[in-house]
Enzyme design. Structure first.
Site, PDB file in Angstrom:
ATOM      1  N   ALA A 212     -10.277  -7.386  -4.045  1.00 21.07           N
ATOM      2  CA  ALA A 212      -8.932  -7.557  -4.629  1.00 21.07           C
ATOM      3  C   ALA A 212      -7.962  -6.563  -3.999  1.00 21.07           C
ATOM      4  O   ALA A 212      -8.295  -5.898  -3.023  1.00 21.07           O
ATOM      5  CB  ALA A 212      -8.985  -7.366  -6.139  1.00 21.07           C
ATOM      6  N   ASN A 213      -6.751  -6.467  -4.534  1.00 15.69           N
ATOM      7  CA  ASN A 213      -5.777  -5.487  -4.059  1.00 15.69           C
ATOM      8  C   ASN A 213      -4.994  -4.914  -5.236  1.00 15.69           C
ATOM      9  O   ASN A 213      -5.211  -5.300  -6.380  1.00 15.69           O
ATOM     10  CB  ASN A 213      -4.855  -6.115  -3.008  1.00 15.69           C
ATOM     11  N   ARG A 214      -4.067  -4.006  -4.947  1.00 16.12           N
ATOM     12  CA  ARG A 214      -3.422  -3.237  -5.999  1.00 16.12           C
ATOM     13  C   ARG A 214      -2.211  -3.912  -6.646  1.00 16.12           C
ATOM     14  O   ARG A 214      -1.533  -3.306  -7.458  1.00 16.12           O
ATOM     15  CB  ARG A 214      -2.935  -1.895  -5.434  1.00 16.12           C
ATOM     16  N   SER A 215      -1.913  -5.138  -6.283  1.00 17.69           N
ATOM     17  CA  SER A 215      -0.725  -5.789  -6.854  1.00 17.69           C
ATOM     18  C   SER A 215      -0.833  -5.881  -8.379  1.00 17.69           C
ATOM     19  O   SER A 215      -1.878  -6.240  -8.923  1.00 17.69           O
ATOM     20  CB  SER A 215      -0.594  -7.197  -6.265  1.00 17.69           C
ATOM     21  N   ALA A 278       0.344 -11.198  -3.868  1.00 18.44           N
ATOM     22  CA  ALA A 278      -0.359 -10.497  -2.792  1.00 18.44           C
ATOM     23  C   ALA A 278      -1.688 -11.220  -2.609  1.00 18.44           C
ATOM     24  O   ALA A 278      -2.712 -10.830  -3.190  1.00 18.44           O
ATOM     25  CB  ALA A 278      -0.566  -9.040  -3.168  1.00 18.44           C
TER      26      ALA A 278
END
Ligand code: CTP
Length: 412
Positions: A212-215, A278
């Site tokens: 995943a990512n930090r969005s 994102a």
């Protein structure tokens, strides 16, 4: 709380699909929102839920038979079609949609649907193969052209343990879409359809792990809320976020990039599409059906496969492309140069570029933070806005897009 349904009369047509069980909850949710609900069931629906259950929840008799003398004497189908403020069809099965699209009236539900001149909202629900069949696509296009409003379907696991687009929207999403039918038709985006993607995507490695990512989804959700306030009918396709659904917005919840792409295709056509999500560029090439065990051997390699580029795909559509396609660019260096190149590469009309580096100077950082400083990059050049709250960026962006849209149409 949204009061758009307070005192409204909703005629709920329940079609014959497994999702009919959710329609019982929908009755309760519509009543919670202040509406009076009267239910019409197809014969198929009665195989899944009983008229008695619907009557107990709605507090009114359930109607189902066109040729029932008693029903017709009590309230004829023409009166049923008139004595309400809107009609909600949930679940709208492939068969029910086909009959509606062709003006077939061979039972009480379809007779009412043909006789009514009220706003109609359908919540499709069917197996993904039926949903993507060209016949259903044609019927959907016909219904939209006839002015029928559509909510969903959602994307994800289905009753037959298949996955894809076709799951009926959740009752609260349907309530929000019904409320939108009565939203005052005012604001710079009144009568427009707007699509927004938001949040990260989760790309599963196995049933418990994901990439995943930090969005946070904060910017995308704020844009969806601002577009709804501007009068638009908004669909928000959201990845997993810790945010409430914005009021007055039809939200489709997804996990992966591929689910997001499918949900975006379902939400089209629209006039403005804003891709604030994102999206993970890559996903694990193989998703393990079982939790990968640490069995003392070397760590397993993580091979990646590329995800579809949703923004580029919509930008390149030959028919039905939204009039304004807006992308976001999260850059850590050479922000404007990279955004210019990205706009051309992806084929969108506008890029909203933000500096997500630690050195951006934006308090709290952009990714996951509350504030943002953006540059609008289009064919004509660059417009840089000062740092402000994400809500303020959303408000200003929506106003700018509304102005562009009407400018284009004026100039066309
Ligand atoms: N986007 C998308 N689908 C993807 C990847 C990105 O729709 N699979 C959209 C995002 O929502 C955003 C824009 O494309 O609007 C920019 O995404 P970004 O990841 O920054 O662009 P990339 O093409 O991946 O470029 P790079 O990684 O080189 O920065």
């Amino acid at each position: 709380m949204d009061t758009a349904l307070r005192g409204r009369r909703v005629l709920l047509v329940i079609g014959g699909g497994i999702a009919a069980y959710k329609s019982l909850d929908l009755i309760r949710r519509l009543r919670d929102a202040g509406a009076a609900v009267r239910v019409v069931m197809t014969a198929g629906a009665r195989e899944f839920v009983t008229p008695l259950a619907a009557a107990a929840l709605s507090g009114e008799k359930t109607y189902s038979d066109l040729f029932d003398g008693e029903d017709e004497a009590a309230i004829g189908h023409i009166r049923l079609a008139r004595d309400a403020d809107c009609v909600v069809v949930a679940p709208a099965t492939a068969n029910l949609m086909a009959r509606m699209a062709n003006g077939i009236a061979d039972d009480l539900a379809t007779a009412v649907l043909l006789a009514t001149r009220l706003p109609i909202l359908i919540a499709p629900a069917m197996n993904p193969a039926m949903w993507t069949h060209p016949a259903t696509r044609r019927n959907l296009a016909t219904l939209r052209a006839d002015g029928v409003h559509v909510v969903g379907p959602g994307v994800g696991a289905m009753a037959e343990s298949e996955s894809g687009a076709g799951r009926m929207s959740e009752p609260l999403e349907i309530v929000a879409a019904a409320q939108a039918l009565f939203a005052p038709g005012e604001g710079p985006l009144a009568g427009r359809r707007v699509l927004v993607t938001s949040g990260p995507t989760h790309e599963p490695i196995d049933p418990v792990r994901y990439v995943a990512n930090r969005s946070s989804g904060r910017q995308g959700h704020a844009i969806a809320a601002a577009a709804a306030r501007a009068g638009a009918a908004v669909t928000l396709v959201s990845g997993p976020v810790n945010l409430p659904d914005p009021p007055g917005v039809a939200v489709v919840h997804v996990e992966t990039a591929r689910e997001m792409e499918a949900a975006v295709r379902v939400a089209l056509p629209c006039e403005i599409a804003i891709f604030a999500a994102a999206v993970a560029d890559w996903r694990p090439a193989r998703e393990s059906g079982r939790k990968i065990k640490k069995d003392g051997a070397a760590p397993p390699p993580l091979a990646l496969a590329e995800n579809p580029d949703i923004l580029a795909g919509v930008s390149a559509m030959e028919t039905g492309r939204p009039a304004l396609v807006v992308g976001f660019a999260a850059e850590t260096n050479d922000v404007i140069e990279n955004a210019r190149a990205k706009r051309l590469r992806k084929g969108c009309d506008l890029i909203v570029a933000n500096d997500v580096s630690q050195e951006s100077g934006v308090a709290g950082g952009v990714m996951g933070g509350a504030r943002n400083a953006v540059h609008l990059v289009d064919e004509a050049g660059v417009e840089s806005w000062p740092e402000m709250d994400k809500e303020a960026v959303a408000e200003r962006l929506v106003a700018a897009l509304a102005a562009r849209l009407s400018g284009r149409e004026g100039g066309a």
